[in-house]
Design a protein around this motif. Sequence first.
Motif, short mmCIF file in Angstrom:
data_model
loop_
_atom_site.label_atom_id
_atom_site.label_comp_id
_atom_site.label_asym_id
_atom_site.label_seq_id
_atom_site.Cartn_x
_atom_site.Cartn_y
_atom_site.Cartn_z
N ALA A 247 -4.46 4.57 -6.64
CA ALA A 247 -4.93 5.54 -5.27
C ALA A 247 -6.51 6.64 -5.68
O ALA A 247 -5.62 7.08 -6.71
CB ALA A 247 -4.17 6.82 -4.69
N GLU B 259 -8.36 9.84 -7.06
CA GLU B 259 -8.08 11.46 -7.06
C GLU B 259 -8.99 11.98 -5.94
O GLU B 259 -9.79 11.62 -5.90
CB GLU B 259 -8.14 11.72 -8.41
N ARG C 179 -2.51 0.75 -4.51
CA ARG C 179 -2.64 -0.79 -3.92
C ARG C 179 -1.38 -2.13 -4.91
O ARG C 179 -1.97 -1.60 -6.24
CB ARG C 179 -3.85 -1.84 -3.21
N ASP D 270 0.83 -1.27 0.08
CA ASP D 270 0.13 -0.01 -0.26
C ASP D 270 0.73 1.21 -0.18
O ASP D 270 1.84 1.25 0.74
CB ASP D 270 -0.86 -0.39 1.54
N THR D 271 0.44 2.70 -0.94
CA THR D 271 1.35 3.22 -1.51
C THR D 271 0.52 4.29 -1.47
O THR D 271 -0.30 3.93 -1.55
CB THR D 271 2.62 3.26 -2.71
N GLU D 272 1.45 5.48 -1.28
CA GLU D 272 1.10 6.83 -2.27
C GLU D 272 -0.26 7.43 -3.63
O GLU D 272 -0.72 7.17 -3.67
CB GLU D 272 1.73 8.33 -1.60
N PHE D 273 0.94 5.23 -4.82
CA PHE D 273 0.30 5.22 -5.90
C PHE D 273 -1.23 4.71 -5.71
O PHE D 273 -1.59 5.01 -7.03
CB PHE D 273 1.66 5.51 -6.89
#
Length: 125
Positions: free
Chosen positions: A122, A124, A104, A99-102
């Motif tokens: 992710a 917007e 999953r 799980d990242t800012e970009f």
Amino acid sequence: MAKILGLGGFFFKSADPEALANWYKTHLGMPVEAWGGCAFRTSALPKGSYSVWSPMADSSDYFAPSSSAFMLNLVVDDLDEMLSTLAAAGAEVMPEREDTEFGRFGWFVDPDGNKVELWQMAQED
């Protein structure tokens, strides 16, 4: 000066391209056309979508367990459901999730032994 606007396609070799295309169509719902490939329309992608072009070091193990020199990344709308579907179909699904800012990420290995990254972007704001 002319400039690159985006990724136009991903082409690769397979010992049995028809069988591999059918596997992706059956288990991932890819819109494989009569000519053997798919055209992904940007209008079908989430708002703010983009493609990534990223050379990686020869020493990288990011593609493991595949020995291929590439890794396909596919945008999905529901990562967990897609990975569950693939596992039920007998695909080798990697247990890790990221799980990242970009968004999953999750991974599986296709019938040709290629590691494939699935990306649920992710949302917007």
